[in-house]
Enzyme design. Structure first.
Site, PDB file in Angstrom:
ATOM      1  N   TYR A  56     -37.628  60.896  42.539  1.00 41.18           N
ATOM      2  CA  TYR A  56     -38.050  62.056  43.312  1.00 41.18           C
ATOM      3  C   TYR A  56     -39.533  61.625  43.603  1.00 41.18           C
ATOM      4  O   TYR A  56     -40.676  62.043  42.957  1.00 41.18           O
ATOM      5  CB  TYR A  56     -38.200  63.344  42.449  1.00 41.18           C
ATOM      6  CG  TYR A  56     -36.872  63.872  41.993  1.00 41.18           C
ATOM      7  CD1 TYR A  56     -35.733  63.316  42.598  1.00 41.18           C
ATOM      8  CD2 TYR A  56     -36.775  64.946  41.060  1.00 41.18           C
ATOM      9  CE1 TYR A  56     -34.395  63.726  42.216  1.00 41.18           C
ATOM     10  CE2 TYR A  56     -35.685  65.415  40.783  1.00 41.18           C
ATOM     11  CZ  TYR A  56     -34.397  64.529  41.200  1.00 41.18           C
ATOM     12  OH  TYR A  56     -33.121  64.935  40.693  1.00 41.18           O
ATOM     13  N   PRO A 203     -26.378  73.244  42.263  1.00 44.54           N
ATOM     14  CA  PRO A 203     -25.430  74.266  41.554  1.00 44.54           C
ATOM     15  C   PRO A 203     -25.116  75.299  42.736  1.00 44.54           C
ATOM     16  O   PRO A 203     -24.149  76.182  42.426  1.00 44.54           O
ATOM     17  CB  PRO A 203     -26.490  74.723  40.666  1.00 44.54           C
ATOM     18  CG  PRO A 203     -27.945  74.380  40.991  1.00 44.54           C
ATOM     19  CD  PRO A 203     -27.776  73.070  41.869  1.00 44.54           C
TER      20      PRO A 203
END
Length: 279
Positions: A56, A203
């Site tokens: 990231y 998720p």
């Protein structure tokens, strides 16, 4: 009643509903200031598990979290991931699990996070060009040296998980998984049988849950958002699931955490259980 906590590795207690920092902008300016505020608000609201990775921003996300939260409050687990590198020629990311690379990336992560030990270090992917035993063995050695507390894997099969467990204890697995995407159900089952934390990434299927009429209907009936329903379903689906939803907005963060208190009735859960779609 669904438990709201889980002991990673059998001894490190965290709140099951965590936070994924991937979406936090790191460039200087108002967006970065907002990212710092979101990270701090997550901790204020009781989040004790925050997920980041070298991938990231090439470490920029780790540095952002350090600026926002260092020194970390007692009980806060910031888990990061290694095992990718930029190509010198193209600048593109590629898997790289060579022992020397993993060692160097762990050292860099320790520096960026401002800690002497990373309590949970996860291998971002298995590098197919490096023997799995060399990759996991390097992390085992780093744990023995006190630089890693617990070891996790990401995007693995049941076979790879079993092979890794023959080399070292595995505390977590981070695979793509959601209400609408249950491709890795066998891996989840293996984790549940072994008491291994399962951290589903994506998720809430990138917010697509609300596009499903059945999810939207259940959300309306429970006076909740589709995202809250998707997260509550995960928490109730298996006691080893630790969702890490990500957002760059405080209002969305606050909405996500309400999912922990959402009571999904057996009737609603049965309707949701019948939904599955690989996305």
């Amino acid at each position: 009643m669904t438990s709201t906590v889980f002991c990673v590795g059998g001894d490190l207690e965290v709140r099951r509903l965590g936070f994924g920092a991937m979406h936090l902008p790191t460039e200087p300016g108002p967006a970065r200031d907002a990212s710092l505020a979101v990270a701090r608000r997550a901790v204020e609201l009781g989040v004790t598990l925050i997920d980041t990775a070298y991938l990231y921003g090439g470490g920029a996300n780790e540095e952002l979290l350090t600026e926002a939260l260092h020194p970390c409050p007692e009980g806060l687990l910031i888990t990061t991931k290694v095992g990718v590198a930029r190509s010198d020629s193209s600048g593109e990311w590629r898997l790289d699990g060579r022992p020397a690379v993993l060692r160097e990336q762990v050292e860099q992560a320790l520096r960026r996070l401002g800690v002497e030990r990373i309590e949970l270090l996860q291998l971002l992917r298995i590098d197919p060009e490096t023997p799995l035993a060399d990759q996991v063995g390097t992390l085992r050695d780093l744990r023995a040296e006190g630089k890693i507390g617990r070891i996790g894997l990401s995007e693995v099969t049941v076979g790879e998980l079993n092979q890794a467990r023959e080399i070292v204890e595995i505390a977590s697995v981070q695979n793509r998984y959601s209400l609408l995407d249950r491709e890795h159900e066998p891996v989840l089952a293996a984790c549940e049988a072994a008491g291994i934390a399962f951290l589903p990434w994506r998720p809430v299927a990138w917010g697509k849950s609300g596009a499903k009429a059945e999810v939207a209907s259940v959300a309306t009936e429970l006076d909740a958002t589709p995202t809250q329903v998707a997260l509550a379903w995960l928490l109730g689906h298996s006691p080893v699931i630790l969702p890490i939803p990500g957002t760059a907005r405080i209002d969305h963060l606050e909405e996500d955490l309400v999912a922990e208190c959402l009571e999904v009735t057996p009737v609603h859960r049965d309707r949701l259980d019948r939904l599955t779609e690989v996305v």
